[in-house]
Design a protein around this motif. Structure first.
Motif, mmCIF file in Angstrom:
data_model
loop_
_atom_site.group_PDB
_atom_site.id
_atom_site.type_symbol
_atom_site.label_atom_id
_atom_site.label_comp_id
_atom_site.label_asym_id
_atom_site.label_seq_id
_atom_site.Cartn_x
_atom_site.Cartn_y
_atom_site.Cartn_z
ATOM 1 N N ALA A 166 -11.598 0.130 6.330
ATOM 2 C CA ALA A 166 -10.628 0.087 5.230
ATOM 3 C C ALA A 166 -9.297 0.723 5.645
ATOM 4 C CB ALA A 166 -11.200 0.793 4.003
ATOM 5 N N LEU A 167 -9.366 1.807 6.415
ATOM 6 C CA LEU A 167 -8.135 2.456 6.892
ATOM 7 C C LEU A 167 -7.318 1.492 7.741
ATOM 8 C CD1 LEU A 167 -9.205 6.037 8.053
ATOM 9 C CD2 LEU A 167 -7.783 5.420 6.097
ATOM 10 N N GLU A 168 -8.029 0.706 8.557
ATOM 11 C CA GLU A 168 -7.357 -0.239 9.451
ATOM 12 C C GLU A 168 -6.585 -1.302 8.680
ATOM 13 O OE1 GLU A 168 -7.348 -0.221 12.927
ATOM 14 O OE2 GLU A 168 -8.217 1.780 12.616
ATOM 15 N N LYS A 169 -7.103 -1.613 7.498
ATOM 16 C CA LYS A 169 -6.424 -2.693 6.758
ATOM 17 C C LYS A 169 -5.915 -2.219 5.404
ATOM 18 C CE LYS A 169 -10.971 -4.693 5.687
ATOM 19 N NZ LYS A 169 -11.792 -5.892 5.734
ATOM 20 N N LEU A 170 -5.445 -0.995 5.393
ATOM 21 C CA LEU A 170 -4.892 -0.439 4.153
ATOM 22 C C LEU A 170 -3.816 -1.326 3.547
ATOM 23 C CD1 LEU A 170 -4.285 3.402 4.398
ATOM 24 C CD2 LEU A 170 -5.644 2.141 2.730
ATOM 25 N N GLU A 171 -3.016 -1.954 4.427
ATOM 26 C CA GLU A 171 -1.896 -2.757 3.907
ATOM 27 C C GLU A 171 -2.398 -3.978 3.123
ATOM 28 O OE1 GLU A 171 -3.019 -4.418 7.768
ATOM 29 O OE2 GLU A 171 -2.657 -2.380 7.046
ATOM 30 N N GLN A 172 -3.692 -4.349 3.354
ATOM 31 C CA GLN A 172 -4.229 -5.489 2.601
ATOM 32 C C GLN A 172 -4.652 -5.115 1.183
ATOM 33 O OE1 GLN A 172 -7.454 -7.424 4.713
ATOM 34 N NE2 GLN A 172 -6.292 -7.374 6.613
ATOM 35 N N PHE A 173 -4.737 -3.811 0.937
ATOM 36 C CA PHE A 173 -5.130 -3.391 -0.400
ATOM 37 C C PHE A 173 -3.938 -3.527 -1.335
ATOM 38 C CE2 PHE A 173 -5.624 -0.112 -3.693
ATOM 39 C CZ PHE A 173 -6.786 -0.582 -4.279
ATOM 40 N N LYS A 174 -4.053 -4.457 -2.266
ATOM 41 C CA LYS A 174 -2.900 -4.769 -3.110
ATOM 42 C C LYS A 174 -2.910 -3.989 -4.420
ATOM 43 C CE LYS A 174 -1.210 -8.341 -0.643
ATOM 44 N NZ LYS A 174 -1.925 -8.109 0.632
ATOM 45 N N GLY A 175 -3.976 -3.302 -4.670
ATOM 46 C CA GLY A 175 -4.060 -2.589 -5.940
ATOM 47 C C GLY A 175 -4.405 -3.509 -7.103
ATOM 48 N N VAL A 176 -4.757 -4.754 -6.801
ATOM 49 C CA VAL A 176 -5.150 -5.686 -7.867
ATOM 50 C C VAL A 176 -6.519 -5.263 -8.409
ATOM 51 C CG1 VAL A 176 -5.637 -8.093 -8.467
ATOM 52 C CG2 VAL A 176 -3.910 -7.552 -6.731
ATOM 53 N N SER A 177 -7.441 -5.033 -7.487
ATOM 54 C CA SER A 177 -8.729 -4.485 -7.899
ATOM 55 C C SER A 177 -8.683 -2.974 -7.703
ATOM 56 C CB SER A 177 -9.844 -5.104 -7.052
ATOM 57 O OG SER A 177 -9.568 -4.913 -5.685
ATOM 58 N N SER A 178 -9.700 -2.299 -8.210
ATOM 59 C CA SER A 178 -9.740 -0.856 -8.005
ATOM 60 C C SER A 178 -10.141 -0.568 -6.556
ATOM 61 C CB SER A 178 -10.746 -0.227 -8.967
ATOM 62 O OG SER A 178 -12.058 -0.606 -8.595
ATOM 63 N N GLU A 179 -9.846 0.649 -6.115
ATOM 64 C CA GLU A 179 -10.287 1.077 -4.775
ATOM 65 C C GLU A 179 -11.786 0.886 -4.620
ATOM 66 O OE1 GLU A 179 -9.008 5.209 -4.708
ATOM 67 O OE2 GLU A 179 -8.243 4.840 -2.680
ATOM 68 N N LYS A 180 -12.512 1.255 -5.680
ATOM 69 C CA LYS A 180 -13.973 1.194 -5.624
ATOM 70 C C LYS A 180 -14.440 -0.244 -5.390
ATOM 71 C CE LYS A 180 -17.941 2.759 -8.345
ATOM 72 N NZ LYS A 180 -18.331 3.416 -9.615
ATOM 73 N N THR A 181 -13.867 -1.170 -6.134
ATOM 74 C CA THR A 181 -14.225 -2.586 -5.980
ATOM 75 C C THR A 181 -13.893 -3.080 -4.573
ATOM 76 O OG1 THR A 181 -13.687 -2.881 -8.300
ATOM 77 C CG2 THR A 181 -13.937 -4.878 -7.001
ATOM 78 N N TRP A 182 -12.738 -2.656 -4.090
ATOM 79 C CA TRP A 182 -12.287 -3.075 -2.764
ATOM 80 C C TRP A 182 -13.236 -2.560 -1.682
ATOM 81 C CZ3 TRP A 182 -9.097 -0.339 1.165
ATOM 82 C CH2 TRP A 182 -8.553 -1.210 2.128
ATOM 83 N N LEU A 183 -13.571 -1.274 -1.760
ATOM 84 C CA LEU A 183 -14.473 -0.675 -0.773
ATOM 85 C C LEU A 183 -15.880 -1.285 -0.878
ATOM 86 C CD1 LEU A 183 -13.300 3.043 -1.150
ATOM 87 C CD2 LEU A 183 -12.983 1.597 0.888
ATOM 88 N N THR A 184 -16.305 -1.567 -2.095
ATOM 89 C CA THR A 184 -17.623 -2.171 -2.283
ATOM 90 C C THR A 184 -17.684 -3.550 -1.631
ATOM 91 O OG1 THR A 184 -17.812 -1.004 -4.395
ATOM 92 C CG2 THR A 184 -19.425 -2.727 -3.969
ATOM 93 N N ALA A 185 -16.589 -4.311 -1.775
ATOM 94 C CA ALA A 185 -16.562 -5.642 -1.147
ATOM 95 C C ALA A 185 -16.678 -5.514 0.374
ATOM 96 C CB ALA A 185 -15.289 -6.371 -1.532
ATOM 97 N N ILE A 186 -16.026 -4.491 0.930
ATOM 98 C CA ILE A 186 -16.104 -4.299 2.387
ATOM 99 C C ILE A 186 -17.529 -3.955 2.811
ATOM 100 C CG2 ILE A 186 -15.288 -2.910 4.351
ATOM 101 C CD1 ILE A 186 -12.638 -2.581 2.845
ATOM 102 N N ILE A 187 -18.165 -3.040 2.096
ATOM 103 C CA ILE A 187 -19.512 -2.642 2.519
ATOM 104 C C ILE A 187 -20.494 -3.791 2.275
ATOM 105 C CG2 ILE A 187 -20.537 -1.536 0.440
ATOM 106 C CD1 ILE A 187 -21.370 0.761 2.418
ATOM 107 N N LYS A 188 -20.240 -4.576 1.245
ATOM 108 C CA LYS A 188 -21.118 -5.720 0.969
ATOM 109 C C LYS A 188 -21.100 -6.704 2.141
ATOM 110 C CE LYS A 188 -22.313 -9.243 -2.314
ATOM 111 N NZ LYS A 188 -22.019 -10.002 -3.524
ATOM 112 N N ASN A 189 -19.907 -6.960 2.674
ATOM 113 C CA ASN A 189 -19.816 -7.848 3.838
ATOM 114 C C ASN A 189 -20.553 -7.278 5.037
ATOM 115 O OD1 ASN A 189 -18.425 -10.105 2.937
ATOM 116 N ND2 ASN A 189 -16.468 -9.022 3.029
#
Lengths: 90, 198
Positions: free
Chosen positions: B53-76
């Motif tokens: 997630a740190l590597e692609k911080l710039e992809q985090f648009k703030g559309v979803s919550s941080e939690k949702t974003w991180l969950t999607a990463i771990i799910k993959n």
């Protein structure tokens, strides 16, 4: 073996259909076969009942099993350190 | 915590990596361990998730919550583990031995239950809201005995309610394989409950 007897006796097929039906749909022919089988087979009827119970228990199991587990403090501190290091590098 | 990200960083992506560990690490750990049944692996994935997630911080648009974003990463990442498992474990010895045990349940000729494997009443079929702690423990033990591939299929279905097509494509199973696994898992699990409960 005549076809009806074959259906009536094949518990492997009946339990297979019981599983498939709980997740997806089965064909009309399969529905009829299963119905005929279950009319005469109390063992598979019990299997069906227990199978549904197991599905319910599974949801509960997945929800409860690790409810209270957490990472140990040392691991968290190390991880935080790694994150901080990377943030500083950028 | 003394290391606060600079103001511009917060505004740019509204992600707050300095607090990730305290806010989300236990949540992500539980998420992973429930699906993998493996503490070590779950820990590794939490770490990998934060670092990725740190590597692609710039992809985090703030559309979803941080939690949702991180969950999607771990799910993959969990699905990657599933995929490796399914290619490695499809022919794995434990699956084979569970397959072998299964042959016993039904008569190979006519498909009738073999007498010693007849399902018997657990005595709790009609009181599922009252299911005892003891029965739940037996249930847990039996879940742990499932071969990894079967557990994966079972949890994708019953925990994440994934579609059959999705599970088949992710695990490279044919629909026929999938239904056989669903069937065998249930027959084995039920039999294990009977053996250890009655």
């Amino acid at each position: 073996m005549d076809p009806i007897k074959k259906i009536a006796y094949n518990c492997r097929q009946a339990t297979y259909l019981i599983e498939k039906q709980q997740i997806s749909s089965i064909t009309l022919k399969e529905k009829i076969e299963l119905k005929i089988h279950l009319m005469g087979c109390s063992i598979c009827k019990l299997f069906q009942q227990q199978s549904m119970l197991i599905n319910k228990m599974a949801s509960k199991h997945f929800a409860d099993q690790h409810k209270h587990i957490s990472l140990d403090t040392q691991f968290k501190e190390d991880l935080q350190q790694k994150i901080n290091d990377r943030l500083h590098k950028n | 915590m003394t290391d606060k990200p600079s103001e511009t960083q917060i505004q740019k992506n509204t992600a707050d990596p300095v607090n990730w560990v305290s806010n989300y690490s236990d949540y992500l750990f539980r998420y992973a361990i429930t699906r993998l049944n493996d503490q070590e692996q779950a820990r590794d994935l939490v770490q990998e998730t934060f670092l990725a997630a740190l590597e692609k911080l710039e992809q985090f648009k703030g559309v979803s919550s941080e939690k949702t974003w991180l969950t999607a990463i771990i799910k993959n990442k969990i699905i990657d583990v599933y995929r490796k498992k399914s290619s490695g474990l499809a022919k794995n010895a434990e699956t084979e031995s569970a397959d072998y045990d299964q042959q016993d349940f039904f008569n190979p000729d006519d498909g009738h239950w073999n007498v010693q494997h007849h399902p018997k009443e657990f005595g709790i079929e009609h009181e599922d809201h009252l299911i005892s702690k003891e029965f739940q423990q037996v249930f847990q033990q039996c879940m742990q005995k499932l071969p990894a591939l079967w557990f994966t299929v079972f949890s994708m279905k019953h925990l994440d309610d994934e579609g059959t097509e999705f599970i088949c494509s992710e695990l490279k199973l044919t629909p026929a394989n999938f239904w056989v696994i669903i069937h065998r898992t249930k027959v084995s699990l039920r039999s294990c409950l009977q053996k250890n409960w009655l």
